[in-house]
Design a protein around this motif. Structure first.
Motif, PDB file in Angstrom:
ATOM      1  N   GLY A 274       0.697  -1.301   0.000  1.00 21.26           N
ATOM      2  CA  GLY A 274       0.087   0.379   0.068  1.00 21.26           C
ATOM      3  C   GLY A 274       0.858   1.395  -0.034  1.00 21.26           C
ATOM      4  N   LEU A 275       0.629   2.159  -1.029  1.00 24.98           N
ATOM      5  CA  LEU A 275       1.264   3.292  -0.854  1.00 24.98           C
ATOM      6  C   LEU A 275       0.236   4.377  -0.025  1.00 24.98           C
ATOM      7  CD1 LEU A 275       2.191   3.509  -4.727  1.00 24.98           C
ATOM      8  CD2 LEU A 275       3.183   2.113  -2.738  1.00 24.98           C
ATOM      9  N   PHE A 276       0.872   5.494   0.782  1.00 27.78           N
ATOM     10  CA  PHE A 276       0.039   6.165   1.483  1.00 27.78           C
ATOM     11  C   PHE A 276       0.783   7.673   1.685  1.00 27.78           C
ATOM     12  CE2 PHE A 276      -2.073   8.063   4.942  1.00 27.78           C
ATOM     13  CZ  PHE A 276      -3.222   7.326   5.037  1.00 27.78           C
ATOM     14  N   ALA A 277       0.141   8.611   1.137  1.00 27.38           N
ATOM     15  CA  ALA A 277       0.498  10.013   1.123  1.00 27.38           C
ATOM     16  C   ALA A 277      -0.247  10.833   1.845  1.00 27.38           C
ATOM     17  CB  ALA A 277       1.195  10.252  -0.116  1.00 27.38           C
ATOM     18  N   SER A 278       0.271  12.319   2.005  1.00 29.93           N
ATOM     19  CA  SER A 278      -0.891  13.269   2.779  1.00 29.93           C
ATOM     20  C   SER A 278       0.019  14.466   2.726  1.00 29.93           C
ATOM     21  CB  SER A 278      -0.909  12.915   4.178  1.00 29.93           C
ATOM     22  OG  SER A 278      -0.854  13.829   5.058  1.00 29.93           O
ATOM     23  N   LYS A 279      -0.863  15.487   2.761  1.00 26.55           N
ATOM     24  CA  LYS A 279      -0.323  16.882   2.876  1.00 26.55           C
ATOM     25  C   LYS A 279       0.400  17.009   4.147  1.00 26.55           C
ATOM     26  CE  LYS A 279      -3.811  19.637   0.468  1.00 26.55           C
ATOM     27  NZ  LYS A 279      -5.048  20.378   0.656  1.00 26.55           N
ATOM     28  N   GLN A 280       1.391  17.953   4.071  1.00 28.78           N
ATOM     29  CA  GLN A 280       2.378  18.078   5.169  1.00 28.78           C
ATOM     30  C   GLN A 280       1.533  18.312   6.642  1.00 28.78           C
ATOM     31  OE1 GLN A 280       6.071  18.261   4.654  1.00 28.78           O
ATOM     32  NE2 GLN A 280       6.037  18.163   6.844  1.00 28.78           N
ATOM     33  N   GLU A 281       0.792  19.246   6.429  1.00 25.36           N
ATOM     34  CA  GLU A 281      -0.117  19.346   7.687  1.00 25.36           C
ATOM     35  C   GLU A 281      -0.696  18.469   8.697  1.00 25.36           C
ATOM     36  OE1 GLU A 281      -0.875  20.934   4.884  1.00 25.36           O
ATOM     37  OE2 GLU A 281      -2.846  21.872   4.928  1.00 25.36           O
ATOM     38  N   TYR A 282      -0.898  17.370   7.838  1.00 18.34           N
ATOM     39  CA  TYR A 282      -1.737  16.214   8.502  1.00 18.34           C
ATOM     40  C   TYR A 282      -0.622  15.147   8.739  1.00 18.34           C
ATOM     41  CZ  TYR A 282      -5.743  18.743   6.015  1.00 18.34           C
ATOM     42  OH  TYR A 282      -6.288  19.382   5.549  1.00 18.34           O
ATOM     43  N   LEU A 283       0.527  15.553   8.478  1.00 14.41           N
ATOM     44  CA  LEU A 283       1.641  14.488   8.976  1.00 14.41           C
ATOM     45  C   LEU A 283       1.350  13.593  10.162  1.00 14.41           C
ATOM     46  CD1 LEU A 283       4.312  13.308   8.384  1.00 14.41           C
ATOM     47  CD2 LEU A 283       5.481  15.190   9.418  1.00 14.41           C
ATOM     48  N   ARG A 284       1.106  14.367  11.462  1.00 13.11           N
ATOM     49  CA  ARG A 284       1.163  13.645  12.632  1.00 13.11           C
ATOM     50  C   ARG A 284      -0.078  12.684  12.839  1.00 13.11           C
ATOM     51  NH1 ARG A 284       4.466  14.889  16.449  1.00 13.11           N
ATOM     52  NH2 ARG A 284       5.917  16.167  16.259  1.00 13.11           N
ATOM     53  N   GLN A 285      -1.016  12.910  11.795  1.00 14.77           N
ATOM     54  CA  GLN A 285      -2.158  11.948  11.950  1.00 14.77           C
ATOM     55  C   GLN A 285      -2.143  10.846  11.085  1.00 14.77           C
ATOM     56  OE1 GLN A 285      -4.234  12.161  14.271  1.00 14.77           O
ATOM     57  NE2 GLN A 285      -3.517  14.191  14.972  1.00 14.77           N
ATOM     58  N   MET A 286      -0.988  10.809  10.307  1.00 13.37           N
ATOM     59  CA  MET A 286      -0.555   9.599   9.391  1.00 13.37           C
ATOM     60  C   MET A 286      -0.666   8.304   9.903  1.00 13.37           C
ATOM     61  SD  MET A 286       1.193   9.995   5.778  1.00 13.37           S
ATOM     62  CE  MET A 286       2.815  10.087   6.188  1.00 13.37           C
ATOM     63  N   PRO A 287      -1.142   7.185   9.538  1.00 16.53           N
ATOM     64  CA  PRO A 287      -0.646   5.945  10.038  1.00 16.53           C
ATOM     65  C   PRO A 287       0.578   5.391   9.813  1.00 16.53           C
ATOM     66  CG  PRO A 287      -2.412   5.809   8.271  1.00 16.53           C
ATOM     67  CD  PRO A 287      -1.891   7.385   8.410  1.00 16.53           C
ATOM     68  N   LEU A 305      13.861   5.976  12.418  1.00 14.78           N
ATOM     69  CA  LEU A 305      12.349   5.932  12.181  1.00 14.78           C
ATOM     70  C   LEU A 305      11.811   7.031  13.196  1.00 14.78           C
ATOM     71  CD1 LEU A 305      10.956   2.318  12.424  1.00 14.78           C
ATOM     72  CD2 LEU A 305      11.118   3.683  10.471  1.00 14.78           C
ATOM     73  N   THR A 306      10.916   7.966  12.436  1.00 15.79           N
ATOM     74  CA  THR A 306      10.706   9.390  12.945  1.00 15.79           C
ATOM     75  C   THR A 306       9.225   9.281  13.576  1.00 15.79           C
ATOM     76  OG1 THR A 306      11.239  11.474  12.931  1.00 15.79           O
ATOM     77  CG2 THR A 306      10.162  10.470  10.971  1.00 15.79           C
ATOM     78  N   LEU A 307       8.847  10.100  14.509  1.00 20.36           N
ATOM     79  CA  LEU A 307       7.589  10.400  14.938  1.00 20.36           C
ATOM     80  C   LEU A 307       7.156   9.243  15.284  1.00 20.36           C
ATOM     81  CD1 LEU A 307       6.253  12.839  11.969  1.00 20.36           C
ATOM     82  CD2 LEU A 307       7.008  13.323  14.255  1.00 20.36           C
ATOM     83  N   SER A 308       7.583   8.020  15.993  1.00 21.49           N
ATOM     84  CA  SER A 308       7.158   7.079  16.403  1.00 21.49           C
ATOM     85  C   SER A 308       6.361   7.014  17.657  1.00 21.49           C
ATOM     86  CB  SER A 308       8.387   6.165  16.595  1.00 21.49           C
ATOM     87  OG  SER A 308       9.299   6.516  17.445  1.00 21.49           O
ATOM     88  N   ALA A 309       6.375   8.216  18.272  1.00 18.19           N
ATOM     89  CA  ALA A 309       5.602   8.350  19.427  1.00 18.19           C
ATOM     90  C   ALA A 309       3.784   8.466  18.837  1.00 18.19           C
ATOM     91  CB  ALA A 309       5.766   9.704  20.113  1.00 18.19           C
ATOM     92  N   ARG A 310       3.852   8.572  17.722  1.00 15.65           N
ATOM     93  CA  ARG A 310       2.222   8.329  17.153  1.00 15.65           C
ATOM     94  C   ARG A 310       1.726   6.805  17.354  1.00 15.65           C
ATOM     95  NH1 ARG A 310       4.369   8.033  13.183  1.00 15.65           N
ATOM     96  NH2 ARG A 310       2.825   7.551  11.390  1.00 15.65           N
ATOM     97  N   GLU A 311       2.886   5.695  17.243  1.00 16.67           N
ATOM     98  CA  GLU A 311       2.450   4.636  16.998  1.00 16.67           C
ATOM     99  C   GLU A 311       2.258   3.587  18.361  1.00 16.67           C
ATOM    100  OE1 GLU A 311       5.288   2.616  14.251  1.00 16.67           O
ATOM    101  OE2 GLU A 311       6.199   4.269  14.311  1.00 16.67           O
ATOM    102  N   GLU A 317      -3.729   2.383  22.785  1.00 19.99           N
ATOM    103  CA  GLU A 317      -4.972   2.618  22.260  1.00 19.99           C
ATOM    104  C   GLU A 317      -5.076   3.892  21.637  1.00 19.99           C
ATOM    105  OE1 GLU A 317      -4.523   2.777  25.387  1.00 19.99           O
ATOM    106  OE2 GLU A 317      -6.001   4.298  26.292  1.00 19.99           O
ATOM    107  N   LYS A 318      -4.363   5.049  21.771  1.00 22.40           N
ATOM    108  CA  LYS A 318      -4.510   6.157  21.216  1.00 22.40           C
ATOM    109  C   LYS A 318      -3.599   6.457  19.895  1.00 22.40           C
ATOM    110  CE  LYS A 318      -6.084   8.724  25.305  1.00 22.40           C
ATOM    111  NZ  LYS A 318      -5.798   7.814  26.332  1.00 22.40           N
ATOM    112  N   ALA A 319      -2.786   5.363  19.353  1.00 28.28           N
ATOM    113  CA  ALA A 319      -2.163   5.471  18.498  1.00 28.28           C
ATOM    114  C   ALA A 319      -2.834   5.637  17.177  1.00 28.28           C
ATOM    115  CB  ALA A 319      -1.495   4.114  18.040  1.00 28.28           C
ATOM    116  N   THR A 320      -2.231   6.325  16.159  1.00 29.12           N
ATOM    117  CA  THR A 320      -2.806   6.880  15.002  1.00 29.12           C
ATOM    118  C   THR A 320      -3.551   5.548  14.446  1.00 29.12           C
ATOM    119  OG1 THR A 320      -0.813   6.754  13.582  1.00 29.12           O
ATOM    120  CG2 THR A 320      -1.670   8.839  14.830  1.00 29.12           C
ATOM    121  N   SER A 321      -2.828   4.391  14.367  1.00 27.41           N
ATOM    122  CA  SER A 321      -3.577   3.234  13.815  1.00 27.41           C
ATOM    123  C   SER A 321      -2.662   1.952  14.353  1.00 27.41           C
ATOM    124  CB  SER A 321      -3.189   3.085  12.091  1.00 27.41           C
ATOM    125  OG  SER A 321      -1.881   2.691  11.859  1.00 27.41           O
TER     126      SER A 321
END
Lengths: 446, 123
Positions: A274-287, A305-311, A317-321
Motif C-alpha cells: 500500500g502506498l500512502f501519502a498526505s499533505k504536510q499539515e496532517y503528517l502527525r495523523q498519518m498511520p 524511524l521518526t515520529l514513532s510516538a504516534r505508534e 490505544e491512542k495510536a494513529t493506527s
C-alpha cells in the motif's frame, strides 16, 4: 527455552484464579451454534500424499502467463525485470523485518526513505509513509485519518471505488462512523459533491476508477474543502501516475494506492504493498511508520524511524493506527523497479500501456454490438457486450484468452453491470494477444 | 501570578479570578525529554476534573495532560508550538491552556509546592 506443556494442576490453578469452573466456560461469549464445529475433513496424510493433493489443486488454476491475459480491476500484470528479484533476494533484504532497533539497520531505513521519496514524487504529495499492507487497507486508514484530522466521522465513498476497497473501508471504519456509498455509475460523472455535508470528514474517490475512467478531480476537491471535508484519492494502478495528473496536483489531501504494479507479481492476490501519502499539515495523523533523514553527531547523513510516538507501542490505544509494520519486501521491490525505470522510463512505460489499451479498445469496439463505456481511460476500460460478461469471459477462457473481469463479479446483482466487462492491457500484451482476443471475441459474439 | 498547585500526574495549576492556567512540572518535562509536539484542546471545550485535555509528545514518548479541575477551556497557548524547547527550559512559565473553573474549591484538593516536593521524593 524448552516447551513445557501445562499440567492439569496448572490449568486448575489458572481456572480458579479467573473464577471459571472448566475451560468451556471461557468460551461462553461465543454463540452456542458456533462452538465446537464439526469439520468434514479427510484423515491426516503423509507429506508425499499432501504434496500430491495440493499439486492437483494448484493445477486447476490458470496462471496469467499461460494465456492472453487482460484482467485488471485492482491487480495488473506487468513485466518485472529479473534484477528486481535478484536484488530483493539478497539476504540483507529478504530476512529483515521492519526493525525493532531501527537505527542499527541504516540500509533498511535508507531503502524505506527512498521508497517514501518515490511515493511522494509519484503522487505529488509532500509526505509519504513507509507503506501499508495494500491499497484497500490503506484506503480504510485514510478514512480513519480523515476522522482524526477533521474531528468528524462521516465518509462518502464513490460508487466507482473498487467494491473490495469499499468493503475493506466498511470493515475497518464502519464502527467508527457513518459511511455513505454513492450508486455505481460506470463511465458517467458522479454527483458526489451533493453528498458532502458539514459533518463529512472525507470523500473517497478512485482515479482511474474501477471501470477505468480517468477524471479531473479538482472540482470535487473544491467542493469537499468548501464543506471542511478532505479529498481522499485512491488508485489501483500505480503506473497510471506516469501519464495522468497525480492526485496532489488535483487537490488531494490524502492519497492511498496499490503499488503492486511496480516490481510485484500478481501472485494470485498478494502480498501487495500500500502506498500512502498526505499533505504536510496532517503528517502527525498519518498511520504507519516513517523513515526520516537526519545527521549524526559528526554531521554525517543518517536515517531514523521518526515520529514513532504516534505508534501503538508507545501510544497504545491512542495510536494513529494499529499498523506498526509495513510491506517491507514488496516496498523494496517497488523501489528497485522505480529506480530502474527512472522518471523517463516510467513515463515511457505508462505511454506504452496506454497505447496498448487504445489499440485493444479500437479493435474490440469494431466488433458489432461491443461498445466502449469509458471514453477517457489509461490502460483499462469497460466494454458493454451483447450478452452477460461473465459468460463471455468463461467462453473465451476455452480459447486461452482471459478477457477481463466481469463487473458483475464486483457488483453483485447490479443490473447495469451484468453486461459490463472491465478490460486491462499492459506492456506485457503482444500484438498477437490483442489479435487473438479480437478474433475469439468476434467468434463468441457472432 | 498566584501560587502554584500541583497534581500527582505532574501538572501545575495557577488560578486567579476563577481562571486556571495549567502546564506541566519540571519533573514531567525532565522525564519526557525533548518535547517535539503539543496538541492543545479547542477553546470552548468542557472538561471534567481528571479528564484528558492535551497531549505532549517527546522524541520517545507521548503523554496526556489531564486537567485536575473541571471547567471550560477559555484559551490555549498557541505560542508554545513555535518554540517547544521553552517547555523543557522553563516549564513553569509555559501554560498549555486556561480553564474557567466550574468549582474553584477543587483547587484546595491539589498539592502545595512543599507537598509536591515531598511527593516527588517518594517516587
Amino acid at each position: 527455552m524448552r516447551y513445557l506443556p501445562l499440567t492439569d494442576e496448572d490449568r486448575r490453578a489458572m481456572l480458579e484464579q479467573v473464577g471459571a469452573a472448566e475451560i468451556a466456560d471461557l468460551f461462553r461469549d461465543v454463540p452456542e451454534a458456533a462452538r465446537d464445529p464439526e469439520f468434514d475433513l479427510p484423515p491426516h496424510q503423509g507429506e508425499a500424499e499432501v504434496e500430491r493433493i495440493l499439486t492437483r489443486f494448484a493445477a486447476q488454476n490458470t496462471s496469467a502467463a499461460e494465456c492472453a491475459f487482460f484482467c485488471g480491476a485492482g491487480a495488473y500484470r506487468h513485466h518485472i525485470p529479473a534484477s528486481v528479484d535478484y536484488l530483493i533476494q539478497r539476504s540483507e533484504f529478504l530476512t529483515s523485518y521492519t526493525p525493532y532497533q531501527p537505527e542499527i539497520a541504516q540500509g533498511t531505513l535508507q531503502t524505506l526513505f527512498e521508497f517514501q521519496t518515490q511515493v511522494a514524487a509519484l503522487t505529488a504529495m509532500p509526505v509519504a509513509n513507509a507503506s501499508m499492507y495494500d491499497g484497500s487497507t490503506g484506503a480504510a486508514e485514510a478514512v480513519l485519518m480523515a476522522h482524526r484530522v477533521t474531528g468528524r466521522d462521516r465518509a462518502v465513498l464513490s460508487g466507482n471505488l473498487h467494491p473490495h476497497y469499499a468493503e475493506t473501508i466498511r470493515t475497518m471504519a464502519g464502527l467508527a462512523g457513518e459511511i455513505v456509498t454513492a450508486p455505481v455509475s460506470p463511465g458517467k460523472a458522479e454527483e458526489l459533491a451533493a453528498l458532502i455535508d458539514d459533518k463529512t470528514a472525507c470523500v473517497v474517490v478512485q482515479n482511474p476508477d474501477v471501470f477505468g475512467s480517468v477524471r479531473e478531480l479538482t472540482p470535487l476537491a473544491d467542493a469537499a474543502h468548501a464543506k471542511g471535508a478532505l479529498l481522499v484519492v485512491v488508485f489501483t494502478e500505480a503506473v497510471s501516475l506516469g501519464l495522468i495528473s497525480p492526485p496532489g496536483a488535483m487537490g488531494a489531501d490524502i492519497v492511498a494506492g496499490e503499488g503492486q504494479s511496480l516490481g510485484n507479481a500478481l501472485s494470485f492476490g498478494g502480498p501487495y504493498v500500500g502506498l500512502f501519502a498526505s499533505k504536510q499539515e496532517y503528517l502527525r495523523q498519518m498511520p504507519g511508520r516513517l523513515a526520516g533523514q537526519t545527521v549524526d553527531i559528526n554531521g554525517r547523513r543518517g536515517f531514523v524511524l521518526t515520529l514513532s510516538a504516534r505508534e501503538q507501542h508507545i501510544r497504545r490505544e491512542k495510536a494513529t493506527s494499529n499498523i506498526c509494520t509495513n510491506s517491507g519486501l514488496c516496498a523494496l521491490a517497488f523501489s528497485i523497479h522505480m529506480t530502474l525505470l527512472g522518471d523517463i522510463g516510467l513515463r515511457k512505460l505508462a505511454r506504452l500501456n496506454h497505447a496498448r489499451a487504445v489499440a485493444l479498445a479500437t479493435r474490440l469496439t469494431a466488433i458489432p454490438g461491443v461498445e466502449l463505456v469509458t471514453p477517457v481511460f489509461f490502460n483499462e476500460f469497460s466494454l458493454r457486450v451483447p450478452k452477460p460478461a461473465a459468460e463471455v469471459v468463461d467462453e473465451l477462457l476455452d480459447h486461452d484468452v482471459m478477457a477481463g473481469v466481469p463487473a458483475s463479479r464486483l457488483y453483485n446483482g447490479a443490473a447495469e453491470c451484468e453486461s459490463l466487462l472491465i478490460v486491462a492491457a499492459t506492456e506485457t500484451n503482444t500484438e498477437d494477444d490483442i489479435g487473438r482476443y479480437t478474433r475469439e471475441l468476434a467468434t463468441v459474439l457472432a | 501570578m498566584a501560587e502554584l498547585r500541583f497534581t500527582e500526574s505532574h501538572e501545575w495549576v495557577s488560578a486567579e479570578n476563577g481562571i486556571a492556567s495549567i502546564g506541566i512540572t519540571r519533573y514531567a518535562a525532565d522525564q519526557l525529554g525533548d518535547i517535539v509536539h503539543v496538541e492543545l484542546p479547542q477553546p470552548g471545550k468542557k472538561l471534567e476534573a481528571g479528564g484528558e485535555a492535551a497531549v505532549v509528545e517527546s522524541v520517545k514518548a507521548a503523554s496526556e495532560i489531564y486537567t485536575p479541575l473541571a471547567g471550560e477551556v477559555t484559551e490555549t497557548n498557541r505560542g508554545l508550538e513555535s518554540d517547544l524547547s521553552r517547555i523543557n527550559a522553563e516549564p513553569e512559565q509555559c501554560w498549555f491552556f486556561r480553564v474557567k473553573l466550574s468549582d474553584a474549591t477543587q483547587l484546595d484538593r491539589l498539592m502545595t509546592r512543599q507537598q509536591y516536593d515531598d511527593y516527588l521524593k517518594g517516587l
